[in-house]
Scaffold this motif. Structure first.
Motif, short mmCIF file in Angstrom:
data_model
loop_
_atom_site.label_atom_id
_atom_site.label_comp_id
_atom_site.label_asym_id
_atom_site.label_seq_id
_atom_site.Cartn_x
_atom_site.Cartn_y
_atom_site.Cartn_z
N THR A 145 40.49 -66.55 64.56
CA THR A 145 39.43 -66.34 63.60
C THR A 145 38.42 -67.48 63.68
OG1 THR A 145 40.46 -67.54 61.76
CG2 THR A 145 41.10 -65.22 62.05
N ARG A 146 37.36 -67.38 62.90
CA ARG A 146 36.35 -68.44 62.87
C ARG A 146 36.83 -69.64 62.04
NH1 ARG A 146 30.85 -64.82 61.80
NH2 ARG A 146 31.17 -63.36 63.54
N ALA A 147 37.73 -69.41 61.14
CA ALA A 147 38.27 -70.49 60.32
C ALA A 147 39.47 -71.12 61.02
CB ALA A 147 38.69 -69.96 58.95
N GLY A 148 39.64 -72.41 60.89
CA GLY A 148 40.80 -73.07 61.49
C GLY A 148 40.46 -74.31 62.28
N ALA A 149 39.18 -74.52 62.60
CA ALA A 149 38.78 -75.73 63.32
C ALA A 149 38.96 -76.95 62.43
CB ALA A 149 37.33 -75.61 63.78
N ASP A 219 26.21 -69.29 66.55
CA ASP A 219 27.60 -68.84 66.45
C ASP A 219 28.56 -70.01 66.22
OD1 ASP A 219 27.26 -66.03 66.71
OD2 ASP A 219 26.81 -66.30 68.83
N LEU A 220 28.29 -71.15 66.81
CA LEU A 220 29.12 -72.33 66.51
C LEU A 220 28.96 -72.71 65.04
CD1 LEU A 220 30.97 -74.68 67.20
CD2 LEU A 220 28.99 -75.91 68.14
N THR A 221 27.75 -72.55 64.50
CA THR A 221 27.54 -72.81 63.08
C THR A 221 28.40 -71.91 62.21
OG1 THR A 221 25.26 -73.57 63.47
CG2 THR A 221 25.80 -72.87 61.23
N HIS A 222 28.62 -70.65 62.66
CA HIS A 222 29.51 -69.74 61.92
C HIS A 222 30.93 -70.31 61.86
CE1 HIS A 222 26.34 -66.94 61.59
NE2 HIS A 222 26.44 -66.39 62.80
N ILE A 223 31.40 -70.88 62.96
CA ILE A 223 32.73 -71.51 62.96
C ILE A 223 32.76 -72.68 61.99
CG2 ILE A 223 34.31 -72.93 64.33
CD1 ILE A 223 33.86 -71.15 66.69
N LEU A 224 31.73 -73.50 62.04
CA LEU A 224 31.68 -74.68 61.18
C LEU A 224 31.67 -74.29 59.71
CD1 LEU A 224 29.07 -76.89 63.09
CD2 LEU A 224 31.52 -76.62 63.50
N THR A 225 30.91 -73.27 59.38
CA THR A 225 30.86 -72.81 57.99
C THR A 225 32.20 -72.26 57.53
OG1 THR A 225 28.49 -72.29 58.20
CG2 THR A 225 29.70 -71.24 56.39
N ALA A 226 32.81 -71.42 58.36
CA ALA A 226 34.09 -70.81 58.00
C ALA A 226 35.20 -71.86 57.92
CB ALA A 226 34.47 -69.73 59.02
N SER A 227 35.11 -72.90 58.73
CA SER A 227 36.16 -73.91 58.78
C SER A 227 35.88 -75.09 57.86
CB SER A 227 36.33 -74.43 60.22
OG SER A 227 36.70 -73.39 61.10
N GLY A 228 34.66 -75.20 57.34
CA GLY A 228 34.32 -76.32 56.46
C GLY A 228 34.26 -77.65 57.19
N GLN A 295 32.85 -82.03 70.13
CA GLN A 295 34.04 -82.21 69.29
C GLN A 295 33.71 -81.91 67.83
OE1 GLN A 295 35.73 -86.16 69.70
NE2 GLN A 295 37.82 -85.39 69.38
N ILE A 296 34.71 -81.39 67.14
CA ILE A 296 34.57 -81.08 65.71
C ILE A 296 34.61 -82.39 64.91
CG2 ILE A 296 35.66 -79.96 63.72
CD1 ILE A 296 34.33 -78.00 65.59
N THR A 297 33.73 -82.47 63.91
CA THR A 297 33.66 -83.64 63.05
C THR A 297 33.88 -83.22 61.59
OG1 THR A 297 31.28 -83.45 62.64
CG2 THR A 297 31.97 -84.67 64.61
N GLY A 298 33.90 -84.19 60.71
CA GLY A 298 34.10 -83.89 59.29
C GLY A 298 32.85 -83.99 58.46
N ASN A 299 31.66 -84.06 59.11
CA ASN A 299 30.44 -84.31 58.34
C ASN A 299 29.66 -83.06 57.95
OD1 ASN A 299 29.28 -83.51 60.75
ND2 ASN A 299 28.54 -85.55 61.31
N HIS A 300 30.21 -81.89 58.22
CA HIS A 300 29.64 -80.61 57.75
C HIS A 300 28.25 -80.32 58.28
CE1 HIS A 300 32.99 -79.98 54.95
NE2 HIS A 300 32.90 -81.28 54.70
N ARG A 301 27.92 -80.80 59.47
CA ARG A 301 26.66 -80.42 60.09
C ARG A 301 26.83 -80.40 61.60
NH1 ARG A 301 25.81 -85.81 58.59
NH2 ARG A 301 25.14 -87.20 60.28
#
Length: 329
Positions: A145-149, A219-228, A295-301
């Protein structure tokens, strides 16, 4: 004699190369009956293509069919699902045997490759459009799914990016390239190959996934939004083909195209550090290359960088034929 929908169904759609054992009742009744494998969940997606918006009137019927089914297959690939059955709603201004014959040829070729059986649908009169509902299945609890990153996960994409928009620009007469490159780019727009095998191989490895239909940036933004979460993407790591680089004025222009080109039908997915070492082995038989782009970060952008320096690029999204097209800025 006037042709009607029943003639089209009988002459074209009722004859198809795929006959699955899990289809108890297919074309010809009010509904179809299928058997979902034990221990699996049903996966369903629907896409519509409209003439003038998603394909030009000059597009071949075979290309249109491939694109219509590929867009649905790509959705299932992003979930790690196995495609199985589909229904088709076809709207035509009038019965057109030559167009329907070409459509069925393109549809059947891709459907046979992925063992998808057409189990029903509808034909009607009106502006030309194609709606496909594709069904598949995935082992229970294993769907991507898109959530989980999570922060620290690595971001990957399959294949190369940007050619679909470059092909569309050529089709619309916006660019002039040599014949060999033009053919490559046009095929990437109309005949993209959905990454179904790769998606299935990513089950248990990827933490999140999406198919690139609206452009990598969107589309990457969709992952970021779903995963927070947020992400940092190095534009120098974007996978670009020689055909695309030869067609663009600069590397920067090619990179921007790679970030915004839609209908690529590649996969964007995230992988925890724990599973990064097993990725190449898992995808060994998928026939597709993968590239780590950030890489995924925790800064929500979503941050774009080059040489570890932030970029302030303003990117516009994917546009279909009737929508305003981006200027490449």
């Amino acid at each position: 004699m006037t042709r009607n929908e029943f003639d089209l169904i009988r002459d074209y759609f009722a004859r198809q190369p795929v006959k699955r054992r899990d289809v108890a009742l297919g074309i010809g009744d009010d509904c179809a009956l299928v058997e979902v494998p034990e221990g699996c969940q049903l996966v369903v997606t629907t896409d519509t293509l409209v003439e003038g918006t998603h394909f030009l009137p000059t597009a071949s019927a075979s290309d249109v069919a491939h694109k219509a089914l590929a867009s649905n297959l790509s959705d299932l690939a992003a979930m790690g699902a196995m495609p199985a059955w589909c229904s088709l709603a076809l709207t035509l201004p009038e019965p057109d045997d030559a167009w329907v014959a070409g459509f069925c040829q393109g549809f059947a070729a891709l459907a046979e490759h992925f063992q998808v059986q057409l189990i029903g649908g509808d034909t009607t009169r009106g502006p030309k459009s194609i709606t496909i509902t594709l069904h598949g299945h995935v082992p229970k609890g294993q769907a991507l799914t898109r959530a989980g990153a999570k922060p620290g996960d690595w971001i990957f994409v399959t294949g190369t990016l940007g050619e679909s928009q470059a092909g569309l620009d050529y089709i619309l007469g916006k660019t002039v390239v040599d014949k060999a490159r033009a053919t490559t780019l046009i095929n990437r727009h109309y005949r993209a190959q959905p990454r179904v095998t790769a998606g299935q191989a990513l089950r248990g490895i990827a933490s999140a996934a999406i198919d690139i239909s609206d452009g990598l940036h969107a589309d990457l933004t969709h992952i970021l939004t779903a995963s927070g979460v947020g992400a940092k993407v190095d534009v120098a790591q974007l996978p670009l083909s020689e055909a695309l680089l030869a067609d663009q004025a600069s590397d920067e222009q090619a990179q921007k195209l790679a970030l915004t080109s839609g209908e690529e039908y590649e996969l964007c997915f995230t992988v925890p550090e724990l599973h990064r070492g097993t990725l190449d082995t898992a995808l060994k038989h998928s026939g597709v290359s993968v590239q780590c782009i950030g890489q995924i970060t925790g800064n929500h952008r979503l941050e774009l960088v080059a040489d570890n320096q932030p970029l302030d690029w303003v990117l516009s999204g994917w546009a279909h034929f009737k929508e305003p097209h981006r200027d490449g800025s």
